[in-house]
Scaffold this motif. Sequence first.
Motif, mmCIF file in Angstrom:
data_model
loop_
_atom_site.group_PDB
_atom_site.id
_atom_site.type_symbol
_atom_site.label_atom_id
_atom_site.label_comp_id
_atom_site.label_asym_id
_atom_site.label_seq_id
_atom_site.Cartn_x
_atom_site.Cartn_y
_atom_site.Cartn_z
ATOM 1 N N ASN A 57 -4.824 2.442 3.619
ATOM 2 C CA ASN A 57 -3.900 1.956 4.638
ATOM 3 C C ASN A 57 -2.516 1.871 4.011
ATOM 4 O O ASN A 57 -2.306 1.135 3.033
ATOM 5 C CB ASN A 57 -4.354 0.591 5.151
ATOM 6 C CG ASN A 57 -3.442 0.067 6.251
ATOM 7 O OD1 ASN A 57 -2.529 0.757 6.699
ATOM 8 N ND2 ASN A 57 -3.693 -1.158 6.678
ATOM 9 N N LEU A 58 -1.550 2.627 4.518
ATOM 10 C CA LEU A 58 -0.233 2.687 3.909
ATOM 11 C C LEU A 58 0.607 1.442 4.140
ATOM 12 O O LEU A 58 1.578 1.217 3.414
ATOM 13 C CB LEU A 58 0.531 3.904 4.444
ATOM 14 C CG LEU A 58 -0.016 5.278 4.058
ATOM 15 C CD1 LEU A 58 0.851 6.368 4.665
ATOM 16 C CD2 LEU A 58 -0.068 5.427 2.545
ATOM 17 N N GLU A 59 0.265 0.644 5.126
ATOM 18 C CA GLU A 59 1.101 -0.519 5.449
ATOM 19 C C GLU A 59 1.247 -1.493 4.277
ATOM 20 O O GLU A 59 2.356 -1.961 3.995
ATOM 21 C CB GLU A 59 0.554 -1.235 6.684
ATOM 22 C CG GLU A 59 0.695 -0.428 7.963
ATOM 23 C CD GLU A 59 2.141 -0.001 8.208
ATOM 24 O OE1 GLU A 59 3.050 -0.855 8.007
ATOM 25 O OE2 GLU A 59 2.365 1.154 8.581
ATOM 26 N N PRO A 60 0.160 -1.834 3.568
ATOM 27 C CA PRO A 60 0.328 -2.744 2.419
ATOM 28 C C PRO A 60 1.252 -2.159 1.338
ATOM 29 O O PRO A 60 2.022 -2.898 0.707
ATOM 30 C CB PRO A 60 -1.092 -2.925 1.880
ATOM 31 C CG PRO A 60 -1.972 -2.648 3.052
ATOM 32 C CD PRO A 60 -1.267 -1.575 3.824
ATOM 33 N N PHE A 61 1.193 -0.845 1.134
ATOM 34 C CA PHE A 61 2.055 -0.223 0.141
ATOM 35 C C PHE A 61 3.517 -0.289 0.578
ATOM 36 O O PHE A 61 4.410 -0.515 -0.239
ATOM 37 C CB PHE A 61 1.632 1.234 -0.084
ATOM 38 C CG PHE A 61 0.307 1.372 -0.777
ATOM 39 C CD1 PHE A 61 0.213 1.327 -2.155
ATOM 40 C CD2 PHE A 61 -0.851 1.541 -0.043
ATOM 41 C CE1 PHE A 61 -1.000 1.459 -2.799
ATOM 42 C CE2 PHE A 61 -2.074 1.669 -0.672
ATOM 43 C CZ PHE A 61 -2.162 1.627 -2.058
ATOM 44 N N LYS A 62 3.756 -0.101 1.878
ATOM 45 C CA LYS A 62 5.128 -0.168 2.378
ATOM 46 C C LYS A 62 5.686 -1.581 2.262
ATOM 47 O O LYS A 62 6.844 -1.768 1.880
ATOM 48 C CB LYS A 62 5.170 0.303 3.836
ATOM 49 C CG LYS A 62 4.875 1.788 4.018
ATOM 50 C CD LYS A 62 4.961 2.175 5.484
ATOM 51 C CE LYS A 62 4.701 3.668 5.664
ATOM 52 N NZ LYS A 62 4.774 4.079 7.080
ATOM 53 N N LYS A 63 4.846 -2.573 2.589
ATOM 54 C CA LYS A 63 5.306 -3.955 2.473
ATOM 55 C C LYS A 63 5.628 -4.312 1.018
ATOM 56 O O LYS A 63 6.618 -4.984 0.727
ATOM 57 C CB LYS A 63 4.242 -4.900 3.032
ATOM 58 C CG LYS A 63 4.073 -4.813 4.541
ATOM 59 C CD LYS A 63 3.023 -5.797 5.029
ATOM 60 C CE LYS A 63 2.867 -5.716 6.544
ATOM 61 N NZ LYS A 63 1.833 -6.666 7.040
ATOM 62 N N LYS A 64 4.767 -3.854 0.111
ATOM 63 C CA LYS A 64 5.006 -4.130 -1.309
ATOM 64 C C LYS A 64 6.288 -3.453 -1.774
ATOM 65 O O LYS A 64 7.059 -4.025 -2.562
ATOM 66 C CB LYS A 64 3.815 -3.641 -2.133
ATOM 67 C CG LYS A 64 3.943 -3.937 -3.610
ATOM 68 C CD LYS A 64 2.732 -3.450 -4.377
ATOM 69 C CE LYS A 64 2.887 -3.728 -5.873
ATOM 70 N NZ LYS A 64 1.704 -3.252 -6.649
ATOM 71 N N ALA A 65 6.523 -2.235 -1.295
ATOM 72 C CA ALA A 65 7.746 -1.516 -1.677
ATOM 73 C C ALA A 65 8.981 -2.243 -1.172
ATOM 74 O O ALA A 65 9.992 -2.352 -1.880
ATOM 75 C CB ALA A 65 7.701 -0.090 -1.146
#
Length: 444
Positions: free
Chosen positions: A16-24
Amino acid sequence: EIEDITLQANVPTIFNLEPFKKKALLSVKWIAVLSATVNEDNHLPQYSLDLTKVTADGMQAIASDPEINIDYNSMLYKTSTPQQTRKTFHYLITMDSDPTEQGFIWAVWEKAGKKNKRKKTAFNHLARWYWQILSDEDNRNGTYDFEVLYGILAALNHKVLRTQFDGYTLNRNPLKFRFINNKGAAAATAATAAVDTHYVSWWNMARMSKCNALIVDGKHFLHLKSPLKYVYTAVEWMWYNNDTSQDIKYDRSCYEQLECSYQSNMETNFPLQILINTEMGRRKTRQKRKKRKQQQNIPATVVESPVEDEEEKNDVSVTSHSRSSSAIGAFANQPQTAVVLKESDENAVAAQSNDAHRTFAHCLLTDLNEYMRALKKHADRDPKDLCYVLSFGFSDDSKTPLSNMQQNRSSRSSKGGGFTRDVYRTYNGRYCTLLGLQRHQGDI
């Protein structure tokens, strides 16, 4: 890189890309806008970078804007206005965590002497400069602003920005950093409190996890991992005791300064060509300033005192600059004179490429001085009687530090009065180099 593959939308993935985007987004500390012109003198790019501090809420608002499409792979987004013919690139400068918590340190090249309020130490005719390891206290009292230093380093390491320039271009045309609404600007005047300006005239283009060498406003900096933080104590420093024929390890309190002295002499960090360019720029800047003041009918004795002139003739490590109350510690707010070496200068450069013209060939070891004075047998000694200097020599290729056993002399005269010891650095048990430790008077 792994994060590049993960964040690309067209790559099939089970994540799920959303957690990576939030972390970024949470790791973004500044938004940078790069502008470039052409220098008419050398026809090379002249860069300027405006960095605006941003909060997590501010980044969330930008990400929620339907008119902004963030490219998470390149960590940037574009905007435009009806008046603009080209889009403006906004680079997202990230800092995942505090590097100091991971064992990284900052060191600055400072001069010993009466004007050094930080540390009173002995010096001799070979060395008056040393690597000062910056502490949290230096950051708190505003002597050196870590946030500004890390902002510069993070911007240079941005995956897209780092491809826009190289260290040699910066050395000829220093990169202008303008920190907008940064806490470090509090020391500036009221008229310029919102902007804190600095110039970077050298960067060795190393990755964030490696040893980064920079020249910021004429001062030399190193950012590297402390040898005290290696898990398995990979780096060891020792000296050879001639009396007992044994290798003696240094106290670990001296390791960081020893390591900085070694790293500064590596060609990959501060190339000889850059050091010569910096010295030539320093002299041209001083000559221009003196000429400008003389044209204003200011007496020559007011321009520079004979003592300062003599010291500047002997100093080859810091570019002369106008003083200011910058948050990085009395840094200049003006760039050094750009120097472009022509083909006719090659012979002059070759003539100066000996060890004597290397800025860091002789480094004072102030931490070792303090450690030796703390020992009971040296407690009653005058500080002037303890002066340790780490001297470097170089092989024919001018890149590899080798032993440099020079005659030892007293601190302020040309008379003899000391001795030398071989110094070794090992990494994972392997000998890296043979150095020379120089000291006047007394026993180690």
